[in-house]
Design an enzyme around this catalytic site. Structure first.
Site, mmCIF file in Angstrom:
data_model
loop_
_atom_site.group_PDB
_atom_site.id
_atom_site.type_symbol
_atom_site.label_atom_id
_atom_site.label_comp_id
_atom_site.label_asym_id
_atom_site.label_seq_id
_atom_site.Cartn_x
_atom_site.Cartn_y
_atom_site.Cartn_z
ATOM 1 N N HIS A 1 0.852 -1.174 0.000
ATOM 2 C CA HIS A 1 0.000 0.000 0.000
ATOM 3 C C HIS A 1 0.890 1.226 0.000
ATOM 4 O O HIS A 1 2.082 1.167 0.345
ATOM 5 C CB HIS A 1 -0.893 0.026 1.253
ATOM 6 C CG HIS A 1 -2.029 -0.951 1.215
ATOM 7 N ND1 HIS A 1 -2.989 -0.933 0.228
ATOM 8 C CD2 HIS A 1 -2.378 -1.957 2.066
ATOM 9 C CE1 HIS A 1 -3.877 -1.898 0.460
ATOM 10 N NE2 HIS A 1 -3.530 -2.535 1.567
ATOM 11 N N CYS B 1 -0.442 2.593 -4.401
ATOM 12 C CA CYS B 1 -1.170 3.823 -4.704
ATOM 13 C C CYS B 1 -0.314 5.029 -4.374
ATOM 14 O O CYS B 1 0.591 4.976 -3.538
ATOM 15 C CB CYS B 1 -2.478 3.889 -3.918
ATOM 16 S SG CYS B 1 -3.758 2.785 -4.542
#
Length: 294
Positions: free
Chosen positions: A138, A180
């Protein structure tokens, strides 16, 4: 952080860089003055191919470190990254076939990630042609998550820069980041129907910029989500492995341009028709070709 994309099970990996130095008296930060007659005689004797291509005729093509973070502590607010093991397996296969020594790490904290990077950077890479690092995690903005907290990407990669890792100086250091970089979504635009180098003349100095010879290939543009399928892996990593396998004889930037096109046109989220476009930040000073298969 889950969303439905092109296939059921697609989710997002809800997640860079400065430098300035005046060259000589009178130069300002935006100066473009190139000193003349510094190494002209020496440069003129170099083979053109050697001048513009990184050498790969080393005993080893290099080390490939893969950080595969799937599970995160509740305090991070980040969910399980289902499908990341598919990416990790594809990457391991791809880079082993290219001749890299692959080192796989699973579910490391941010401190452990940093420690492992420093450890590898301290090794002797004099017999290696390059270095590769792939981060599957992430992320947000300019940060990457370990299992417990996030760390700035620059803090992970700085130990490989020219002023710290001398045995990789003037060799390509490639970083691929599946994470991301924000919370924006790319809605795409309607595509209309369609039919169907000058030689360098400047002399070179003997010093090399600290930031030189690094490449950062991100799954998505800054500020946007990166998409991953729970069962088939991420759009970016799967496309990267596929394009390397299919076009391994091409120069690296050509391969990555094909990766960009595949991600941009082959994938689309079913909810909102969201799209993704990888982003390449290249500080390479030569062309890089993976060694020929034997």
């Amino acid at each position: 952080m889950a969303d439905t994309a092109q296939r059921s099970g697609d989710t997002v990996d809800a997640a860079i860089i400065p430098a300035d130095t005046p060259q000589r008296s009178g130069d300002t930060v935006d100066a473009a003055i190139i000193p003349a007659d510094t190494a002209g005689a020496q440069i003129s004797k170099e083979n053109e191919e050697d001048m513009h291509r990184y050498k790969t005729d080393f005993p080893c093509v290099g080390i490939c470190v893969i950080f595969n973070n799937e599970n995160f502590k509740r305090s991070t607010g980040m969910g399980c990254r289902l499908g990341t093991d598919v990416d990790a397996a594809a990457l391991e296969k791809t880079f082993k076939e290219l001749g890299y020594k692959v080192i796989m790490h699973k579910d490391l904290t941010e401190l452990e990630m940093k420690q492992e990077m420093v450890k590898v950077a301290k090794e002797d890479h004099s017999q290696n042609a390059s270095f590769v690092c792939v981060i599957l995690s992430h992320g947000k903005e300019d940060k990457i998550y370990g299992t417990d907290d996030y760390i700035e990407l620059d803090k992970l990669t700085r130990c490989f820069k020219g002023d710290r890792c001398k045995s990789l100086r003037e060799k390509p250091k490639l970083f691929f980041i599946q994470a991301c970089r924000g919370i924006k979504r790319d809605p795409g635009v309607v595509r209309p129907n369609q039919d169907g180098v000058d030689a360098f003349s400047v002399n070179e100095l003997t010093t090399v910029p600290v930031e030189a010879d690094c490449l950062y290939a991100y799954a998505t543009a800054k500020g946007y989500y990166a998409w991953r399928n729970d069962s088939e892996g991420s759009w970016f990593i799967q496309s990267l492995c596929e394009m390397i396998k299919k076009y391994r004889d091409l120069e690296l930037m050509h391969i990555l341009t094909r990766v960009n096109r595949r991600v941009a046109y082959h994938f689309q989220a079913s909810v909102g028709n969201n799209k993704e476009i990888p982003c390449i930040t290249s500080l390479l000073t030569k062309e890089f070709y993976f060694p020929k298969s034997t």
